[in-house]
Motif scaffolding. Structure first.
Motif, PDB file in Angstrom:
ATOM      1  N   SER A 114       0.844  -1.201   0.000  1.00  0.00           N
ATOM      2  CA  SER A 114       0.000   0.000   0.000  1.00  0.00           C
ATOM      3  C   SER A 114       0.873   1.243   0.000  1.00  0.00           C
ATOM      4  CB  SER A 114      -0.926   0.014   1.210  1.00  0.00           C
ATOM      5  OG  SER A 114      -0.180   0.059   2.421  1.00  0.00           O
ATOM      6  N   VAL A 115       0.415   2.247  -0.730  1.00  0.00           N
ATOM      7  CA  VAL A 115       1.057   3.563  -0.763  1.00  0.00           C
ATOM      8  C   VAL A 115       0.004   4.579  -0.362  1.00  0.00           C
ATOM      9  CG1 VAL A 115       2.222   5.292  -2.195  1.00  0.00           C
ATOM     10  CG2 VAL A 115       2.586   2.844  -2.642  1.00  0.00           C
ATOM     11  N   VAL A 116       0.348   5.499   0.530  1.00  0.00           N
ATOM     12  CA  VAL A 116      -0.563   6.595   0.847  1.00  0.00           C
ATOM     13  C   VAL A 116       0.117   7.911   0.496  1.00  0.00           C
ATOM     14  CG1 VAL A 116      -1.795   5.340   2.652  1.00  0.00           C
ATOM     15  CG2 VAL A 116       0.172   6.746   3.264  1.00  0.00           C
ATOM     16  N   SER A 117      -0.690   8.842   0.001  1.00  0.00           N
ATOM     17  CA  SER A 117      -0.159  10.138  -0.425  1.00  0.00           C
ATOM     18  C   SER A 117      -0.775  11.259   0.392  1.00  0.00           C
ATOM     19  CB  SER A 117      -0.440  10.357  -1.918  1.00  0.00           C
ATOM     20  OG  SER A 117       0.301   9.457  -2.709  1.00  0.00           O
ATOM     21  N   ILE A 118       0.080  12.054   1.013  1.00  0.00           N
ATOM     22  CA  ILE A 118      -0.342  13.228   1.780  1.00  0.00           C
ATOM     23  C   ILE A 118      -0.525  14.383   0.801  1.00  0.00           C
ATOM     24  CG2 ILE A 118       0.360  14.844   3.584  1.00  0.00           C
ATOM     25  CD1 ILE A 118       2.227  12.552   4.614  1.00  0.00           C
ATOM     26  N   ARG A 119      -1.690  15.044   0.871  1.00  0.00           N
ATOM     27  CA  ARG A 119      -1.989  16.058  -0.129  1.00  0.00           C
ATOM     28  C   ARG A 119      -2.096  17.481   0.414  1.00  0.00           C
ATOM     29  NH1 ARG A 119      -0.101  14.142  -4.201  1.00  0.00           N
ATOM     30  NH2 ARG A 119      -1.157  15.778  -5.369  1.00  0.00           N
ATOM     31  N   ASN A 142       1.608   2.327   8.996  1.00  0.00           N
ATOM     32  CA  ASN A 142       1.491   0.992   8.425  1.00  0.00           C
ATOM     33  C   ASN A 142       1.558   0.906   6.904  1.00  0.00           C
ATOM     34  OD1 ASN A 142       0.830  -0.935  10.825  1.00  0.00           O
ATOM     35  ND2 ASN A 142      -0.456   0.865  11.177  1.00  0.00           N
ATOM     36  N   ALA A 143       1.438   2.030   6.213  1.00  0.00           N
ATOM     37  CA  ALA A 143       1.569   1.980   4.753  1.00  0.00           C
ATOM     38  C   ALA A 143       2.984   1.552   4.382  1.00  0.00           C
ATOM     39  CB  ALA A 143       1.251   3.342   4.150  1.00  0.00           C
ATOM     40  N   ASN A 144       3.121   0.819   3.298  1.00  0.00           N
ATOM     41  CA  ASN A 144       4.444   0.396   2.857  1.00  0.00           C
ATOM     42  C   ASN A 144       5.279   1.554   2.342  1.00  0.00           C
ATOM     43  OD1 ASN A 144       2.486  -2.179   2.101  1.00  0.00           O
ATOM     44  ND2 ASN A 144       4.458  -2.778   2.978  1.00  0.00           N
ATOM     45  N   ALA A 145       4.617   2.575   1.824  1.00  0.00           N
ATOM     46  CA  ALA A 145       5.322   3.791   1.386  1.00  0.00           C
ATOM     47  C   ALA A 145       4.404   4.982   1.585  1.00  0.00           C
ATOM     48  CB  ALA A 145       5.752   3.685  -0.072  1.00  0.00           C
ATOM     49  N   VAL A 146       4.999   6.113   1.936  1.00  0.00           N
ATOM     50  CA  VAL A 146       4.254   7.357   2.101  1.00  0.00           C
ATOM     51  C   VAL A 146       4.860   8.402   1.178  1.00  0.00           C
ATOM     52  CG1 VAL A 146       3.538   9.190   3.680  1.00  0.00           C
ATOM     53  CG2 VAL A 146       3.714   6.827   4.508  1.00  0.00           C
ATOM     54  N   LEU A 371       6.815   8.856 -13.448  1.00  0.00           N
ATOM     55  CA  LEU A 371       7.991   8.010 -13.229  1.00  0.00           C
ATOM     56  C   LEU A 371       8.341   7.913 -11.747  1.00  0.00           C
ATOM     57  CD1 LEU A 371      10.256   9.092 -16.224  1.00  0.00           C
ATOM     58  CD2 LEU A 371       9.028   6.924 -15.941  1.00  0.00           C
ATOM     59  N   ALA A 372       8.152   8.994 -11.007  1.00  0.00           N
ATOM     60  CA  ALA A 372       8.442   8.963  -9.572  1.00  0.00           C
ATOM     61  C   ALA A 372       7.505   7.997  -8.850  1.00  0.00           C
ATOM     62  CB  ALA A 372       8.316  10.361  -8.984  1.00  0.00           C
ATOM     63  N   ASN A 373       6.231   7.985  -9.222  1.00  0.00           N
ATOM     64  CA  ASN A 373       5.288   7.051  -8.611  1.00  0.00           C
ATOM     65  C   ASN A 373       5.611   5.610  -8.977  1.00  0.00           C
ATOM     66  OD1 ASN A 373       2.902   8.296  -7.017  1.00  0.00           O
ATOM     67  ND2 ASN A 373       3.114   9.683  -8.773  1.00  0.00           N
ATOM     68  N   ILE A 374       5.939   5.369 -10.242  1.00  0.00           N
ATOM     69  CA  ILE A 374       6.282   4.010 -10.670  1.00  0.00           C
ATOM     70  C   ILE A 374       7.542   3.524  -9.961  1.00  0.00           C
ATOM     71  CG2 ILE A 374       7.073   2.653 -12.651  1.00  0.00           C
ATOM     72  CD1 ILE A 374       5.084   4.183 -14.370  1.00  0.00           C
ATOM     73  N   HIS A 375       8.479   4.435  -9.724  1.00  0.00           N
ATOM     74  CA  HIS A 375       9.694   4.076  -8.984  1.00  0.00           C
ATOM     75  C   HIS A 375       9.351   3.614  -7.565  1.00  0.00           C
ATOM     76  CE1 HIS A 375      13.871   4.185  -7.672  1.00  0.00           C
ATOM     77  NE2 HIS A 375      13.482   4.891  -6.625  1.00  0.00           N
ATOM     78  N   ILE A 376       8.395   4.294  -6.923  1.00  0.00           N
ATOM     79  CA  ILE A 376       7.957   3.888  -5.587  1.00  0.00           C
ATOM     80  C   ILE A 376       7.330   2.497  -5.648  1.00  0.00           C
ATOM     81  CG2 ILE A 376       6.355   4.391  -3.688  1.00  0.00           C
ATOM     82  CD1 ILE A 376       8.721   6.276  -3.807  1.00  0.00           C
ATOM     83  N   SER A 379       9.955  -0.129  -5.950  1.00  0.00           N
ATOM     84  CA  SER A 379      10.730  -0.309  -4.722  1.00  0.00           C
ATOM     85  C   SER A 379      10.010  -1.235  -3.726  1.00  0.00           C
ATOM     86  CB  SER A 379      11.002   1.046  -4.053  1.00  0.00           C
ATOM     87  OG  SER A 379       9.824   1.577  -3.467  1.00  0.00           O
ATOM     88  N   LEU A 380       8.713  -1.420  -3.941  1.00  0.00           N
ATOM     89  CA  LEU A 380       7.919  -2.298  -3.074  1.00  0.00           C
ATOM     90  C   LEU A 380       7.806  -3.705  -3.661  1.00  0.00           C
ATOM     91  CD1 LEU A 380       5.039   0.180  -2.112  1.00  0.00           C
ATOM     92  CD2 LEU A 380       7.157  -0.313  -0.866  1.00  0.00           C
TER      93      LEU A 380
END
Length: 384
Positions: A114-119, A142-146, A371-376, A379-380
């Protein structure tokens, strides 16, 4: 990849969150990924869901309940149900309290990343709401990436939890948002042309979005009133005034300044915004707090002189007196003075506008954001 994208708003809903989530969904879909968007809706009865296609994204909206916890339960169960039908590789949730909580919980339950994005408001306001704090913290822990779109928001998130926060700035479609000739037909339709003195065109001060207290409603109105005392100017609000107290403040201002020309367009489809930016001599965004406002990036991509407050993600976008101007928060007098300086120096505005466009082209593109999102994701361990 098959991605479950969760958000509380999605295009054509109004607001920056809807625009940003829609942009990510479209970009991922155009890159060949299977994107399913899940969002609650007040336009559907509870327990009713509806799936439609928006561009390349399958959008499933489900009826929200009056009780938030009932809505969250339905959201979670919908994700679990859809995952059983056809497995997701990843869950990406935009906004912490609701989408972030559900996305993170569902990811852990289903055993997928899971990825969560702070907006913006999710860390700047919701985190101070006792009813939302536990959901915010659960997502952050608990998110795998923020991810977030601004360095200031990353700093605030790290004050809650010491973990990596990945900064992914908003992207902008610089082919759509670009410098263009003033749309005089639209200007006349909006009443921005003085029929008696067409040769003495008023300057146009522009704002885009839902005008409300957080966006500097009072600062904008009273700064404009002071400016109008010394030069002919119109205020163009491309969007709406938020109902309630903000609308009351606006109406009271209009009643005490009946001769000031103010145009409020109401909702304008996002695809039509470039023509409205073409009418503006300066673009003003005097927010009290913010994430990374899409409107500031759009105005810069259109080559406009931006006058904004140094808050949130604006600090990552604007370089004072280079590609825009800063004014202090809640300072109507300084705003009026800075607008007057900019309007009286057309060559300076042109130089600032070129630098603003260059910044958008070099640093805030759709490709960089994708590309930055796909990189995240990679990485998971998610394979594209």
């Amino acid at each position: 990849m098959k991605i479950a994208l969760l958000s509380e708003k999605y295009t054509p809903d109004i607001g920056g969150l809807a625009i940003s989530t829609g942009r990510l969904g479209d970009s991922l879909s155009a890159a060949g990924h299977d994107v399913r968007l899940f969002a609650p809706s007040s336009n559907l009865p509870p327990a009713i869901k509806q799936t439609l296609r928006s561009g390349g994204v399958h959008v499933t909206r489900f009826g929200a309940h009056k009780r938030v916890d009932d809505t969250l339960v339905d959201w979670f169960e919908l994700i679990v149900e859809e995952h059983k039908r056809e497995s997701f590789d990843l869950i990406h949730a935009y906004f912490l309290p609701m989408a972030g909580f559900v996305g993170t919980y569902a990811g852990k339950y289903l055993g997928i990343p899971s990825v969560v994005s702070i907006r913006g408001n999710d860390i700047e306001r919701a985190a101070f709401d006792p009813s939302k704090f536990s959901h915010v913290m659960y997502a952050l822990q608990n998110a795998n990436a923020v991810t977030t779109n601004a360095s200031e928001l990353a700093k605030k998130a790290k004050a809650f939890i010491d973990r990596d926060i990945h900064i992914i700035p908003n992207g902008i479609d610089t082919d759509k948002f670009k410098p263009m000739e003033r749309n005089n037909i639209l200007a006349e339709a909006l009443g921005l042309v003085d029929e008696k003195k067409k040769e003495e065109r008023r300057f146009v001060i522009g704002f885009v979005g839902e005008l409300r207290e957080k966006k500097g409603l009072a600062t904008l109105l009273f700064g404009y009133a002071q400016l109008a005392k010394i030069m002919p100017a119109s205020l163009l609000v491309v969007g709406e005034i938020r109902e309630g107290e903000d609308k009351k403040v606006f109406e009271e201002f209009k009643s005490t300044h009946p001769k000031l020309p103010i145009t409020v367009t109401g909702h304008v489809p996002h695809k039509d915004l470039p023509a409205y930016y073409s009418l503006m001599d300066v673009f003003v965004h005097p927010s009290l707090r913010d994430g990374m406002p899409n409107a500031v990036l759009e105005a810069m991509a259109c080559g406009k002189t931006v006058i904004a407050t140094p808050v949130g993600g604006v600090l990552d976008i604007v370089e004072d007196d280079v590609n825009g101007f800063f004014v202090n928060v809640n300072d109507a007098q300084e705003l009026a003075e800075k607008m007057a300086v900019a309007l009286n120096q057309p060559e300076k505005r042109e130089t600032i506008g070129r630098a603003a466009r260059e910044a958008a082209l070099n640093r805030f593109t759709l490709e960089k954001e994708l590309l930055a999102n796909i990189h995240i994701y990679a990485s998971l361990g998610v394979k594209s």
